[in-house]
Design an enzyme around this catalytic site. Structure first.
Site, PDB file in Angstrom:
ATOM      1  N   ARG A  63       0.824  -1.206   0.000  1.00  0.00           N
ATOM      2  CA  ARG A  63       0.000   0.000   0.000  1.00  0.00           C
ATOM      3  C   ARG A  63       0.862   1.263   0.000  1.00  0.00           C
ATOM      4  O   ARG A  63       0.572   2.239  -0.700  1.00  0.00           O
ATOM      5  CB  ARG A  63      -0.919  -0.027   1.227  1.00  0.00           C
ATOM      6  N   HIS A  67       0.799   4.193  -2.787  1.00  0.00           N
ATOM      7  CA  HIS A  67       0.522   5.580  -2.430  1.00  0.00           C
ATOM      8  C   HIS A  67       1.700   6.485  -2.788  1.00  0.00           C
ATOM      9  O   HIS A  67       1.504   7.659  -3.111  1.00  0.00           O
ATOM     10  CB  HIS A  67       0.198   5.699  -0.940  1.00  0.00           C
ATOM     11  N   VAL A  71       1.721   9.734  -6.199  1.00  0.00           N
ATOM     12  CA  VAL A  71       1.946  11.144  -5.862  1.00  0.00           C
ATOM     13  C   VAL A  71       3.385  11.509  -6.217  1.00  0.00           C
ATOM     14  O   VAL A  71       4.325  11.012  -5.605  1.00  0.00           O
ATOM     15  CB  VAL A  71       1.695  11.412  -4.368  1.00  0.00           C
ATOM     16  N   ASN A  95      -3.177   8.358   4.136  1.00  0.00           N
ATOM     17  CA  ASN A  95      -1.867   7.883   4.584  1.00  0.00           C
ATOM     18  C   ASN A  95      -1.719   7.793   6.098  1.00  0.00           C
ATOM     19  O   ASN A  95      -0.678   7.341   6.594  1.00  0.00           O
ATOM     20  CB  ASN A  95      -0.764   8.796   4.032  1.00  0.00           C
ATOM     21  N   HIS A 194      -5.766  -5.982  -2.724  1.00  0.00           N
ATOM     22  CA  HIS A 194      -6.705  -6.007  -1.593  1.00  0.00           C
ATOM     23  C   HIS A 194      -6.952  -7.424  -1.079  1.00  0.00           C
ATOM     24  O   HIS A 194      -7.779  -7.620  -0.200  1.00  0.00           O
ATOM     25  CB  HIS A 194      -8.034  -5.357  -1.988  1.00  0.00           C
TER      26      HIS A 194
END
Length: 326
Positions: A63, A67, A71, A95, A194
């Site tokens: 994860r 993330h 970005v 986050n 997931h």
């Protein structure tokens, strides 16, 4: 070749080298083969040791890598702490539940002892995601190209603007991935992450209570599964409780996510959204085959890991992963 044309092409090449921002073109196998030969072994050794004691780490690193890459590209900007004048990506709501930073710092500290100023935090994170998930199988599940450099900017606002939300519908999800040059196929495949980890009630309890303003549940959610989730998340205001995203095997990296999805047991709206597109549903069906899933997941992870990487003279090699070099 015309002299002027040669000069022009050379100038363009130099400019691109100086810019050093690309979609994976500068990454390669064994980037540290000469500069830090034991780099990848060191990462794997520490990550495997930690995962052996903490089976929740694979989901956390997977994860975190996701993330990070969404970005500013895969530049380890998600690892930077806030400063007096700036709220970093870590402060953004998506986050706040990230964890495992201490393990990455342990890896970085060891590598700084053996190869100071050589191995980037961005590469450490990409390798940690792969190695942590691979521990279960005792072999690497996908190839990680290396050569990323670390970014020097981390903004909470950019995390909020770029990380896909669990409340997204299919159209918004597809656009979010397209913005990073990832396809609908990549979206469905990477959603398979997931299969490990947990979801916080606050990100899906709207599907259980008052979904359309009539005290009802989301009709696309399996009623039996919804009833179970209500025993875990007892109200819309619960922002503490977590629930396994794959109720059958939450710590096992497998393709059960897609089997659950076909039973309308996707936890988030963004999971259920995959079944609202024929193209996405066709990919879901293909990934019900375990071999297909493992092969495609590795390919999509390589594509994600190449998003807008810094290379050449861009960025830096941080001495500590949570702060830029002074």
């Amino acid at each position: 070749m015309n002299t002027n044309l040669s000069s022009f092409l050379f100038s363009i090449a130099v400019l691109l080298g100086l810019l050093g921002v690309c979609h994976g073109g500068m990454l390669r196998k064994n980037f540290y083969e000469d500069s830090c030969p034991l780099a990848e072994d060191t990462v794997k050794e520490i990550i495997w040791k930690r995962v052996a004691c903490n089976s929740t780490l694979p989901a956390k690193f997977l994860r975190m890598h996701f993330h990070d890459c969404f970005v500013r590209g895969c530049d380890a900007s998600v690892l930077l702490d806030s400063t007096a004048n700036n709220k970093a990506e870590k402060e953004a709501v998506p986050n706040l539940s990230l964890a495992g930073f201490d393990v990455l710092e342990e890896v970085k500290t060891q590598l700084e002892k053996t190869c100071p100023g050589v191995v980037s935090c961005a590469d450490i994170l990409a390798l940690a995601a792969r190695d942590s998930v691979s521990y279960q199988f005792q072999r690497p599940l996908w190839e990680v190209l290396t050569g990323r450099r670390d970014g020097t900017i981390s903004r909470m606002s950019e995390a909020l603007a770029n990380i896909p939300s669990p409340f997204f519908n299919f159209t918004t999800l597809k656009q979010s991935f397209a913005n990073k040059s990832l396809s609908t196929h990549d979206l469905v495949v990477l959603s398979g992450g997931h299969t490990i980890g947990v979801g916080h009630c606050q990100f899906f309890s709207n599907r259980l209570y008052n979904f359309t303003g009539k005290n009802d549940a989301d009709p696309s959610l399996n009623p039996t599964y919804a009833a179970f989730l209500k025993t875990q998340c007892k109200s819309l205001t619960d922002n503490v409780t977590t629930v396994a995203m794959d109720p059958g095997s939450p710590l096992s990296f497998d393709n059960n996510y897609y089997k659950n999805l076909k039973l309308n047991q996707g936890l988030f709206q963004s999971d259920a959204a995959l079944l609202t597109s024929k193209e996405a549903t066709n990919t879901v069906d293909e990934l019900l085959d375990s071999d297909n899933f493992f092969r495609e997941f590795g390919q999509s992870m390589k594509r994600m890991g190449a998003i807008d990487v810094l290379s050449g003279s861009s960025g830096e090699i941080r001495k500590k992963c949570n702060v830029v070099n002074s």
